[in-house]
Write an enzyme that holds these catalytic residues in place. Sequence first.
Site, PDB file in Angstrom:
ATOM      1  N   PRO A  85       0.615  -0.947  -0.323  1.00  0.00           N
ATOM      2  CA  PRO A  85       0.070  -0.013  -0.143  1.00  0.00           C
ATOM      3  C   PRO A  85       0.593   1.080  -0.053  1.00  0.00           C
ATOM      4  O   PRO A  85       0.430   2.313  -0.352  1.00  0.00           O
ATOM      5  CB  PRO A  85      -0.944  -0.258   1.272  1.00  0.00           C
ATOM      6  CG  PRO A  85      -0.816  -0.964   1.942  1.00  0.00           C
ATOM      7  CD  PRO A  85       0.220  -2.113   1.254  1.00  0.00           C
ATOM      8  N   ASP A 114      -7.452   2.227 -25.470  1.00  0.00           N
ATOM      9  CA  ASP A 114      -7.907   2.319 -23.720  1.00  0.00           C
ATOM     10  C   ASP A 114      -7.689   3.584 -23.254  1.00  0.00           C
ATOM     11  O   ASP A 114      -6.846   4.402 -22.566  1.00  0.00           O
ATOM     12  CB  ASP A 114      -7.166   0.721 -23.159  1.00  0.00           C
ATOM     13  CG  ASP A 114      -7.205  -0.300 -24.009  1.00  0.00           C
ATOM     14  OD1 ASP A 114      -7.957  -0.284 -24.249  1.00  0.00           O
ATOM     15  OD2 ASP A 114      -6.152  -0.760 -23.520  1.00  0.00           O
ATOM     16  N   GLU A 144       1.638  -8.917   8.806  1.00  0.00           N
ATOM     17  CA  GLU A 144       1.773  -7.017   9.694  1.00  0.00           C
ATOM     18  C   GLU A 144       2.522  -6.798   8.300  1.00  0.00           C
ATOM     19  O   GLU A 144       1.906  -5.497   7.890  1.00  0.00           O
ATOM     20  CB  GLU A 144       1.728  -7.207  10.553  1.00  0.00           C
ATOM     21  CG  GLU A 144       2.121  -5.379  11.056  1.00  0.00           C
ATOM     22  CD  GLU A 144       0.705  -4.899  10.949  1.00  0.00           C
ATOM     23  OE1 GLU A 144       1.224  -3.792  11.185  1.00  0.00           O
ATOM     24  OE2 GLU A 144      -0.261  -5.509  11.514  1.00  0.00           O
ATOM     25  N   ARG A 200      -1.231  -8.583 -21.143  1.00  0.00           N
ATOM     26  CA  ARG A 200      -2.143  -7.393 -22.169  1.00  0.00           C
ATOM     27  C   ARG A 200      -1.582  -6.869 -23.265  1.00  0.00           C
ATOM     28  O   ARG A 200      -2.110  -6.835 -24.314  1.00  0.00           O
ATOM     29  CB  ARG A 200      -3.177  -7.196 -22.070  1.00  0.00           C
ATOM     30  CG  ARG A 200      -3.427  -6.507 -21.677  1.00  0.00           C
ATOM     31  CD  ARG A 200      -4.498  -5.851 -20.646  1.00  0.00           C
ATOM     32  NE  ARG A 200      -5.770  -5.767 -21.515  1.00  0.00           N
ATOM     33  CZ  ARG A 200      -6.107  -4.463 -22.749  1.00  0.00           C
ATOM     34  NH1 ARG A 200      -4.896  -3.459 -22.376  1.00  0.00           N
ATOM     35  NH2 ARG A 200      -6.525  -3.987 -23.435  1.00  0.00           N
TER      36      ARG A 200
END
Length: 243
Positions: free
Chosen positions: A89, A169, A116, A154
Amino acid sequence: MKIDFLTLFPEMFEGVLGSSILQKAQEKDAVQFQVVNFREYSDNKHNTVDDYPYGGGAGMVLKPQPVFDAVEDLTSKAAAAPRIILVCPQGERFTQKKAEQLAKEEHLLFICGHYEGYDERIREHLVTDEISIGDFVLTGGELPAMMIADSVVRLLPGVLGKEASHIEDSFSTGLLEHPHYTRPADYKGLKVPETLLSGNHAKIKEWRNKESIRRTYVRRPDLLKDYPLTEQQRKWISEWEKE
């Protein structure tokens, strides 16, 4: 391209890597996946990979030894030094531009953690990239790693049916993609825009460009801040601002 995943839960990858575009990419020899359980590299008889954090606190922390040894083993066999990606994160927010950058590499290695967190020495001395998929926390790095791999694979040559499939895209051009329609032209009174049925390719191109700008203006105006708008695109935005 070769993509390695270091994980404690290799079974999580089976359905994703063995389905749809990722499976087809392997069949076309565009990519080779390897999922490695780094618990196998633990140097203690109980095969533990985590321990309590120094200084106290809740949760368990992944030990450096199994991860370091696994990375060393995999990179020693590599033809070229891989990009070693820590999914966490606290990392750089993942974008389409990052996917395009990674798609140029020969070898990616994802470290997928649990518990953790990681021993900080993994972050400081092993990885080349720290990547986050958003401002939220998951139970592990497996899902984000698979998402990033999907977005990268992709883009590899020959993976999608048409080489131009990904060029327009959302985010590839800096804008959100225009709307798409298919048959029937009239479904329960809901009709496809006439321009798309006209066969006039110049008009269709203009319509798509306008709708791409409109969708970006409405949904993600922040993307237009640094986008090099043409005079016509500025006129469209000016008209919408008056509505």
